[in-house]
Design a protein around this motif. Structure first.
Motif, PDB file in Angstrom:
ATOM      1  N   TYR A 206       0.982  -1.135  -0.075  1.00 54.81           N
ATOM      2  CA  TYR A 206      -0.055   0.004  -0.161  1.00 54.81           C
ATOM      3  C   TYR A 206       0.841   1.019   0.062  1.00 54.81           C
ATOM      4  CZ  TYR A 206      -4.350  -2.434   1.163  1.00 54.81           C
ATOM      5  OH  TYR A 206      -5.628  -3.116   0.925  1.00 54.81           O
ATOM      6  N   ASP A 207       0.914   1.923  -1.085  1.00 58.44           N
ATOM      7  CA  ASP A 207       1.493   3.280  -1.131  1.00 58.44           C
ATOM      8  C   ASP A 207       0.779   4.303   0.209  1.00 58.44           C
ATOM      9  OD1 ASP A 207      -0.754   4.648  -1.981  1.00 58.44           O
ATOM     10  OD2 ASP A 207       0.264   4.613  -4.038  1.00 58.44           O
ATOM     11  N   THR A 208       1.276   5.448   0.466  1.00 56.74           N
ATOM     12  CA  THR A 208       0.642   6.020   1.585  1.00 56.74           C
ATOM     13  C   THR A 208      -0.586   6.780   1.396  1.00 56.74           C
ATOM     14  OG1 THR A 208       3.165   7.220   1.861  1.00 56.74           O
ATOM     15  CG2 THR A 208       1.167   8.424   2.814  1.00 56.74           C
ATOM     16  N   ALA A 209      -1.036   7.002   0.220  1.00 54.90           N
ATOM     17  CA  ALA A 209      -2.249   7.565  -0.139  1.00 54.90           C
ATOM     18  C   ALA A 209      -3.141   6.406   0.147  1.00 54.90           C
ATOM     19  CB  ALA A 209      -2.647   8.256  -1.544  1.00 54.90           C
ATOM     20  N   ARG A 210      -2.874   5.307  -0.448  1.00 55.33           N
ATOM     21  CA  ARG A 210      -3.867   4.231  -0.298  1.00 55.33           C
ATOM     22  C   ARG A 210      -4.141   3.712   1.246  1.00 55.33           C
ATOM     23  NH1 ARG A 210      -3.648  -1.876  -2.760  1.00 55.33           N
ATOM     24  NH2 ARG A 210      -5.986  -2.497  -2.605  1.00 55.33           N
ATOM     25  N   TYR A 211      -2.931   3.665   1.505  1.00 55.73           N
ATOM     26  CA  TYR A 211      -3.067   3.254   3.040  1.00 55.73           C
ATOM     27  C   TYR A 211      -3.844   4.048   3.904  1.00 55.73           C
ATOM     28  CZ  TYR A 211      -1.433   2.116   7.829  1.00 55.73           C
ATOM     29  OH  TYR A 211      -1.309   1.825   8.962  1.00 55.73           O
ATOM     30  N   LEU A 212      -3.738   5.293   3.904  1.00 52.11           N
ATOM     31  CA  LEU A 212      -4.788   6.205   4.621  1.00 52.11           C
ATOM     32  C   LEU A 212      -6.047   6.173   4.068  1.00 52.11           C
ATOM     33  CD1 LEU A 212      -2.762   9.527   4.759  1.00 52.11           C
ATOM     34  CD2 LEU A 212      -2.739   8.038   6.538  1.00 52.11           C
ATOM     35  N   THR A 213      -6.336   5.795   2.735  1.00 51.93           N
ATOM     36  CA  THR A 213      -7.802   5.558   2.512  1.00 51.93           C
ATOM     37  C   THR A 213      -8.388   4.238   2.803  1.00 51.93           C
ATOM     38  OG1 THR A 213      -7.364   6.583   0.441  1.00 51.93           O
ATOM     39  CG2 THR A 213      -9.175   5.213   0.496  1.00 51.93           C
ATOM     40  N   LEU A 214      -7.346   3.235   3.100  1.00 51.13           N
ATOM     41  CA  LEU A 214      -7.712   1.992   3.877  1.00 51.13           C
ATOM     42  C   LEU A 214      -8.098   2.365   5.262  1.00 51.13           C
ATOM     43  CD1 LEU A 214      -7.500  -1.163   3.938  1.00 51.13           C
ATOM     44  CD2 LEU A 214      -5.291  -1.110   4.749  1.00 51.13           C
ATOM     45  N   LEU A 215      -7.120   3.103   6.232  1.00 46.43           N
ATOM     46  CA  LEU A 215      -7.496   3.600   7.445  1.00 46.43           C
ATOM     47  C   LEU A 215      -9.035   4.161   7.691  1.00 46.43           C
ATOM     48  CD1 LEU A 215      -4.073   4.388   8.828  1.00 46.43           C
ATOM     49  CD2 LEU A 215      -5.215   2.397   8.871  1.00 46.43           C
ATOM     50  N   ALA A 237       0.856   9.069   8.036  1.00 45.62           N
ATOM     51  CA  ALA A 237       1.480   9.379   6.603  1.00 45.62           C
ATOM     52  C   ALA A 237       2.854   9.660   6.819  1.00 45.62           C
ATOM     53  CB  ALA A 237       0.555  10.489   6.053  1.00 45.62           C
ATOM     54  N   ASP A 238       3.321  10.632   7.827  1.00 48.30           N
ATOM     55  CA  ASP A 238       4.633  10.821   7.709  1.00 48.30           C
ATOM     56  C   ASP A 238       5.617   9.856   8.301  1.00 48.30           C
ATOM     57  OD1 ASP A 238       3.862  13.517   7.528  1.00 48.30           O
ATOM     58  OD2 ASP A 238       3.815  13.988   9.732  1.00 48.30           O
ATOM     59  N   LEU A 239       4.972   8.744   8.835  1.00 46.68           N
ATOM     60  CA  LEU A 239       5.749   7.767   9.321  1.00 46.68           C
ATOM     61  C   LEU A 239       5.932   6.894   8.067  1.00 46.68           C
ATOM     62  CD1 LEU A 239       6.988   5.634  11.272  1.00 46.68           C
ATOM     63  CD2 LEU A 239       4.987   4.800  11.767  1.00 46.68           C
ATOM     64  N   VAL A 240       4.969   6.808   7.361  1.00 47.18           N
ATOM     65  CA  VAL A 240       5.016   5.895   6.203  1.00 47.18           C
ATOM     66  C   VAL A 240       6.075   6.392   5.158  1.00 47.18           C
ATOM     67  CG1 VAL A 240       3.728   4.936   4.170  1.00 47.18           C
ATOM     68  CG2 VAL A 240       2.929   4.823   6.390  1.00 47.18           C
ATOM     69  N   ASP A 241       5.710   7.818   4.879  1.00 43.67           N
ATOM     70  CA  ASP A 241       6.696   8.601   3.891  1.00 43.67           C
ATOM     71  C   ASP A 241       8.017   8.241   4.361  1.00 43.67           C
ATOM     72  OD1 ASP A 241       4.585   9.362   2.353  1.00 43.67           O
ATOM     73  OD2 ASP A 241       4.558  11.300   3.274  1.00 43.67           O
ATOM     74  N   SER A 242       8.470   8.199   5.671  1.00 38.78           N
ATOM     75  CA  SER A 242       9.787   8.273   6.012  1.00 38.78           C
ATOM     76  C   SER A 242      10.427   6.809   5.936  1.00 38.78           C
ATOM     77  CB  SER A 242       9.997   8.710   7.663  1.00 38.78           C
ATOM     78  OG  SER A 242       9.267   7.697   8.326  1.00 38.78           O
ATOM     79  N   GLY A 244       9.871   4.867   3.054  1.00 36.48           N
ATOM     80  CA  GLY A 244      10.060   4.651   1.539  1.00 36.48           C
ATOM     81  C   GLY A 244       8.339   4.832   0.931  1.00 36.48           C
ATOM     82  N   GLY A 245       7.363   5.203   1.646  1.00 40.29           N
ATOM     83  CA  GLY A 245       6.155   5.746   1.230  1.00 40.29           C
ATOM     84  C   GLY A 245       5.565   4.329   0.834  1.00 40.29           C
ATOM     85  N   VAL A 246       5.816   3.169   1.287  1.00 42.36           N
ATOM     86  CA  VAL A 246       4.950   2.053   1.022  1.00 42.36           C
ATOM     87  C   VAL A 246       4.815   1.244   2.304  1.00 42.36           C
ATOM     88  CG1 VAL A 246       4.993  -0.335  -0.026  1.00 42.36           C
ATOM     89  CG2 VAL A 246       5.803   1.849  -1.082  1.00 42.36           C
ATOM     90  N   VAL A 247       3.662   0.468   2.955  1.00 41.15           N
ATOM     91  CA  VAL A 247       3.379  -0.362   3.764  1.00 41.15           C
ATOM     92  C   VAL A 247       3.097  -1.765   3.363  1.00 41.15           C
ATOM     93  CG1 VAL A 247       1.758  -0.696   5.717  1.00 41.15           C
ATOM     94  CG2 VAL A 247       2.366   1.418   5.303  1.00 41.15           C
ATOM     95  N   GLU A 248       3.879  -2.612   3.483  1.00 39.49           N
ATOM     96  CA  GLU A 248       3.628  -4.004   2.949  1.00 39.49           C
ATOM     97  C   GLU A 248       2.869  -4.584   3.954  1.00 39.49           C
ATOM     98  OE1 GLU A 248       7.609  -5.703   2.011  1.00 39.49           O
ATOM     99  OE2 GLU A 248       7.235  -5.347  -0.085  1.00 39.49           O
ATOM    100  N   HIS A 249       1.612  -4.822   3.748  1.00 40.47           N
ATOM    101  CA  HIS A 249       0.597  -5.437   4.883  1.00 40.47           C
ATOM    102  C   HIS A 249       0.887  -7.119   4.406  1.00 40.47           C
ATOM    103  CE1 HIS A 249      -1.449  -2.687   6.883  1.00 40.47           C
ATOM    104  NE2 HIS A 249      -1.996  -2.268   5.932  1.00 40.47           N
ATOM    105  N   GLU A 250       0.742  -7.703   5.580  1.00 40.70           N
ATOM    106  CA  GLU A 250       1.094  -9.514   5.409  1.00 40.70           C
ATOM    107  C   GLU A 250      -0.238  -9.534   5.686  1.00 40.70           C
ATOM    108  OE1 GLU A 250       4.201 -12.368   6.993  1.00 40.70           O
ATOM    109  OE2 GLU A 250       2.788 -12.045   8.388  1.00 40.70           O
ATOM    110  N   LEU A 251      -1.012  -9.872   4.694  1.00 38.09           N
ATOM    111  CA  LEU A 251      -2.580 -10.409   5.079  1.00 38.09           C
ATOM    112  C   LEU A 251      -2.624 -11.939   5.367  1.00 38.09           C
ATOM    113  CD1 LEU A 251      -3.244  -7.478   3.548  1.00 38.09           C
ATOM    114  CD2 LEU A 251      -5.179  -8.571   2.538  1.00 38.09           C
ATOM    115  N   THR A 252      -3.191 -12.101   6.436  1.00 36.37           N
ATOM    116  CA  THR A 252      -3.672 -13.376   6.839  1.00 36.37           C
ATOM    117  C   THR A 252      -5.079 -13.548   6.631  1.00 36.37           C
ATOM    118  OG1 THR A 252      -1.907 -13.582   8.374  1.00 36.37           O
ATOM    119  CG2 THR A 252      -3.580 -15.171   8.723  1.00 36.37           C
ATOM    120  N   THR A 253      -5.575 -14.527   5.522  1.00 41.29           N
ATOM    121  CA  THR A 253      -6.756 -14.419   5.327  1.00 41.29           C
ATOM    122  C   THR A 253      -7.527 -15.798   5.952  1.00 41.29           C
ATOM    123  OG1 THR A 253      -6.644 -13.269   3.204  1.00 41.29           O
ATOM    124  CG2 THR A 253      -8.718 -14.674   3.658  1.00 41.29           C
TER     125      THR A 253
END
Length: 269
Positions: A206-215, A237-242, A244-253
């Motif tokens: 998730y890039d920063t923008a999509r991550y915030l939309t998700l939240l 958002a500041d944290l994710v940008d710092s 690299g601007g990407v959150v890698e979510h480990e999705l456990t379905t």
């Protein structure tokens, strides 16, 4: 006097964002469901269909699919998604008030929504909705972090700006629901047998923008006062940008499967 917002009904406020940002379900789930059911069901009902994330997966079965969704805004988006699809019908109703077809259906599914159904009645209502030996499939994502350092930093941000929803360390989704699903509920339900648990793990960036939309689509975040939510999301958002601007979510379905046993159990309606 303003009417209090009910947590289960806040998703319609962000229906479009929900559709854009929520993760899809892996195709492997469908194989697990049909394998457990020993074949393709003749008819499927989905509880709390939302904008159709789970519906899109279930539609691939190629059989009639009834989507029961209580929120009118979510249901409207869902109906647009399946416009002119003769196999999909959308019912705007609570599962507690909906009436199943005579004889029941082969598969009753719920994607990320079972916790919103009245926990004192849901297993009974599910049994009533199923044919003998029909299958109940409950599935949903847990959004963990692939990066342990980022996970720890996220925890600190929540503790600083929204400690009241910082009760699940390492996860951006803080789902404290009074009706949270407990597997023991199925294991002890007189209407079900052969309870099985499966998991599918994937990593979704998730890039920063999509991550915030998700939240913005998670109910604990939506229930925060607006100014507090803005401060929290700005800090995240500041944290994710710092990082690299990407959150890698480990999705456990997680997928819970159970088979209806014997006569339907009264749902208390």
């Amino acid at each position: 006097m303003a009417v209090p917002r009910e947590q289960r009904n806040v998703f319609g406020e962000v229906a479009e964002a929900y559709e854009r940002s929520r993760a899809d379900y892996p195709a492997a789930l469908l194989d697990l469901i049909t394998g457990y059911a020993t074949g393709t069901p003749a008819e499927v009902v989905e509880v709390g269909a939302g904008t159709g994330k789970g519906s899109a997966l279930l539609r691939r079965l190629g059989v009639p699919l009834t989507c029961v969704e209580p929120d009118p805004a979510m249901a409207a988006l869902l109906a647009r998604r399946f416009t002119d699809d003769d196999l999909v019908s959308v019912v705007v109703d609570r599962f507690e008030d909906w009436r199943p077809p005579p004889g029941g259906v082969d598969l009753l599914a719920s994607a990320q929504a079972w916790h919103w159904v009245d926990h004192t009645r849901r297993t009974g209502l599910a049994a009533e909705a199923l044919t003998p030996d029909g299958v109940l499939a409950i599935f949903g994502h847990e959004y963990g972090f692939a990066d342990a350092e980022l996970r720890a930093a996220m925890d600190a941000v929540y503790q600083r700006h929204a400690p009241e929803i910082a009760d699940l360390p390492g996860r951006p989704v803080h789902t404290r629901h009074p009706g949270a699903f407990d597997p023991q509920e199925l294991r002890t339900a007189p209407g079900f047998t052969d309870v099985t648990h499966e998991r599918v793990v994937t990593v979704v960036p998730y890039d920063t923008a999509r991550y915030l939309t998700l939240l913005s689509t998670f109910s604990p975040h939506r229930m925060l006062p607006e100014q507090q939510r803005v401060r929290l999301h700005d800090a995240l958002a500041d944290l994710v940008d710092s990082h690299g601007g990407v959150v890698e979510h480990e999705l456990t379905t997680g997928l819970w499967l159970a088979r209806r046993r014997g006569p339907a159990v009264a749902g208390g309606s």
